[in-house]
Design an enzyme around this catalytic site. Structure first.
Site, mmCIF file in Angstrom:
data_model
loop_
_atom_site.group_PDB
_atom_site.id
_atom_site.type_symbol
_atom_site.label_atom_id
_atom_site.label_comp_id
_atom_site.label_asym_id
_atom_site.label_seq_id
_atom_site.Cartn_x
_atom_site.Cartn_y
_atom_site.Cartn_z
ATOM 1 N N GLU A 1 -4.025 33.540 -131.650
ATOM 2 C CA GLU A 1 -3.152 32.535 -131.034
ATOM 3 C C GLU A 1 -2.587 33.038 -129.701
ATOM 4 O O GLU A 1 -1.450 32.744 -129.332
ATOM 5 C CB GLU A 1 -2.014 32.118 -131.979
ATOM 6 C CG GLU A 1 -2.466 31.643 -133.332
ATOM 7 C CD GLU A 1 -3.539 30.559 -133.277
ATOM 8 O OE1 GLU A 1 -3.695 29.923 -132.223
ATOM 9 O OE2 GLU A 1 -4.232 30.370 -134.282
ATOM 10 N N GLY A 2 -3.380 33.795 -128.993
ATOM 11 C CA GLY A 2 -2.938 34.388 -127.735
ATOM 12 C C GLY A 2 -2.388 35.766 -128.019
ATOM 13 O O GLY A 2 -1.382 35.917 -128.709
#
Length: 595
Positions: free
Chosen positions: A442-443
């Site tokens: 998610e980053g």
């Protein structure tokens, strides 16, 4: 197998005493009649489900893992499907969803607390329904009325689950490079072809359909991120009656063999002229997907809190029972051959680090969830705007700071167990493996740091940061004159001033050299994370001081943990500030050939 007990007492402390959610809800017309007793009852039932149904499957699910059976078929670990059936039948997927789609309409912060417990009990299992909430939020915000009518009731009921399909073999965070193609059929639908990788929950046997939200390019799309569109690509195309119909040409080609989170299928998804429908406007898919991405980042924060809590519970229990050596200040259990290891200062350091980070994370993340409810439901437009800005500012801090801390804390838990820590049967090594992954997806946490410093702080000249700073200043001004609060307020005020000065300094340097942002971002985020934790620990200390005379040991423990946080954890900022100030030169002046 270990143990897990839902930390209901501390959850109720945060919601009712720290955040006073019952009073908060009075400002939200749709939730004004909801009371604390109802919320406590819901969370109590959720705790039972997590303790009795999900937690017993955590270790076995990790050891068994998911199995790719060929032709796009994935089997989840034994017991996962039955647990999901119970989850759906109990109505948990609908907890905070809109009543018009079959939801129960409870505030987002209640669902947030549910997911803390679910992640403690079984993170791998929790990721299946967790991603569905992101798909629900995305379609609620950007879907057409027809799409909402077809998909949202199924996602709310839990009979269908959702995924987000972003990453491709040649591009991860840099989504401007993605190549998946979408071509119009001319009837409102599109043909999508390409390959997506690292798709959590991309295929499984828990639900009757999977709703994939896929980023792709239209033929005339401009290059880069401005040419990305978003599509619904269901596993089974809904029939006219709304039930799953024809099998779509999106299939799992394989699953990854990962270091952790083995019970969740991380899939390679192949689209071969799969049928999809545009969500939102052409070439504006990334903006629509950000709704889901931000929901996922908050979800990762709750994974970090969940793992920190369960690791702490198990290492604390072990430290109280394990006998090793004698206390340096003399035997504490003279009737036994050795003292329990909790008497040793360094064991206490590791336990208190876990406790302080877990309880600080609970305060921070629950407050953030209340801000989301404010943003969505408060009657006052100005309150909604401030809440929106605070959530935007602090989402990257939640994701990165809480998952970084979880990895540190699960490592501490493993260390407390000593040799038993890295033996699979005790369960601690699984938490370390799972927690390490959360820092990446998610980053990555470095990407979160760049987002915080570059987009959320410097891009608006610190306007959003000042809104959080105002909360700190108001608390310092109210409590700073009280002698009993000096040990908490003084360091809080100090770190607040230092963050302000550091931000201005980096901003000035970045105007001359943009690499200064990249060089400072990671230590800057940790510094801001400690500012946020300092604020909440000072507030919790205030409550504990007020109620210490009651004789309840809960408040005595809370106060002691606050003192530990300020004495032993906040001083990390002396190093992070110095690293952020060191600038780009020590990183960039060395020639690549010299590495």
């Amino acid at each position: 197998m270990g143990q897990y007990a839902a930390p209901l007492r501390d959850m109720q402390f945060v919601l009712n005493e720290l955040l006073d959610v019952e009073a908060e809800l009075k400002g939200m017309p749709r939730h004004a009649e909801l009371d604390a007793d109802t919320i406590n009852q819901v969370l109590g039932e959720a705790g039972k489900f997590c303790e009795e149904v999900l937690f017993p499957l955590n270790q076995s699910g990790d050891q068994e893992g998911c199995v790719y059976e060929g032709d796009g078929v994935v089997k989840t670990p034994t017991g996962f499907k039955e647990a999901y059936r119970q989850y759906v039948e109990a109505g948990w997927p609908a907890l905070s969803c809109e009543p018009e789609y079959g939801g129960q309409g409870l505030p987002k912060f209640v669902n947030n607390a549910l997911f803390e417990m679910m992640n403690s009990a079984n993170q791998a299992w929790t990721m299946y329904p967790g991603l569905s909430h992101g798909a629900y939020e995305c379609l609620t915000a950007h879907g057409t009325p027809e799409q909402q009518k077809v998909y949202l009731p199924k996602l709310v009921a839990g009979t269908w689950t959702g995924t987000m399909c972003l990453t491709e073999p040649h591009c991860g965070t840099d989504l401007g490079m993605l190549r998946t193609k979408a071509e119009s059929y001319g009837d409102g639908s599109y043909s999508l072809s390409g390959t997506k990788i690292f798709i959590s929950s991309g295929e499984h046997d828990l639900a009757e359909n999977i709703v994939h939200l896929v980023l792709a390019r239209l033929p005339d799309a401009p290059p880069g991120t401005k040419g990305i569109s978003l599509f619904i690509v269901p596993k089974f195309i809904p029939a006219p009656d709304g039930e799953p119909g024809q099998r779509n040409a999106i299939k799992c080609g394989s699953i990854e063999h990962k270091m952790g989170i083995h019970g969740n299928a991380t899939c390679v998804m192949n689209l071969d002229n799969a049928k999809g429908w545009l969500v939102g406007e052409p070439n504006r898919g990334l903006q629509a997907m950000f709704v889901m991405m931000n929901a996922a980042r908050l979800g990762v924060a709750m994974q970090g809190l969940g793992l920190t809590e369960v690791a702490y519970q198990n290492s604390l229990a072990y430290a109280k029972e394990r006998l090793q050596m004698r206390s340096l200040s003399g035997p504490k259990a003279p009737d036994k051959p050795a003292d329990p290891i909790i008497v040793h200062p360094d064991v206490r350091r590791m336990l208190l680090t876990q406790k302080a980070y877990a309880e600080g994370a609970r305060a921070f993340s629950y407050w953030a969830a209340v801000q989301i409810d404010r943003e969505l439901s408060h009657a006052d437009e100005a309150v909604r705007k401030d809440a929106s800005d605070l959530v935007a500012l602090l989402t990257p801090v939640l994701k990165a700071f809480l998952s970084d801390n979880a990895f540190e804390c699960t490592n501490h838990a493993l260390q407390v167990f000593g040799g038993h820590g890295y033996i699979a049967e005790w369960g601690m090594e699984q938490y370390v493996r799972d927690a390490r992954i959360n820092m990446i997806y998610e980053g990555t946490n470095a990407v979160q740091a760049l987002d915080l410093l570059g987009r959320k702080v410097l891009a608006d000249m610190g306007a959003k940061l000042k809104k959080f700073g105002k909360l700190v200043t108001e608390f310092v001004e109210a409590e700073g004159v009280k002698p009993e609060m000096q040990e908490f307020v003084n360091p809080l005020a100090d770190i607040g001033e230092k963050v302000q000065k550091l931000t201005m300094e980096i901003g000035m340097k970045a105007m001359q050299n943009p690499d200064e942002v990249g060089a400072a971002a990671v230590p800057y985020l940790r510094t801001v994370g400690h500012l946020v934790f300092s604020y909440f620990w000072a507030r919790m200390a205030r409550i504990a001081l007020d109620k210490e005379a009651s004789g309840d040991p809960f408040y005595k423990s809370k106060l002691a943990t606050a003192r530990f946080y300020f004495a032993r954890l906040l001083p990390e900022t002396a190093a992070t500030i110095r690293m952020a100030r060191a600038g780009a030169k020590p990183l960039m002046e060395i020639d690549e050939a010299l590495f």
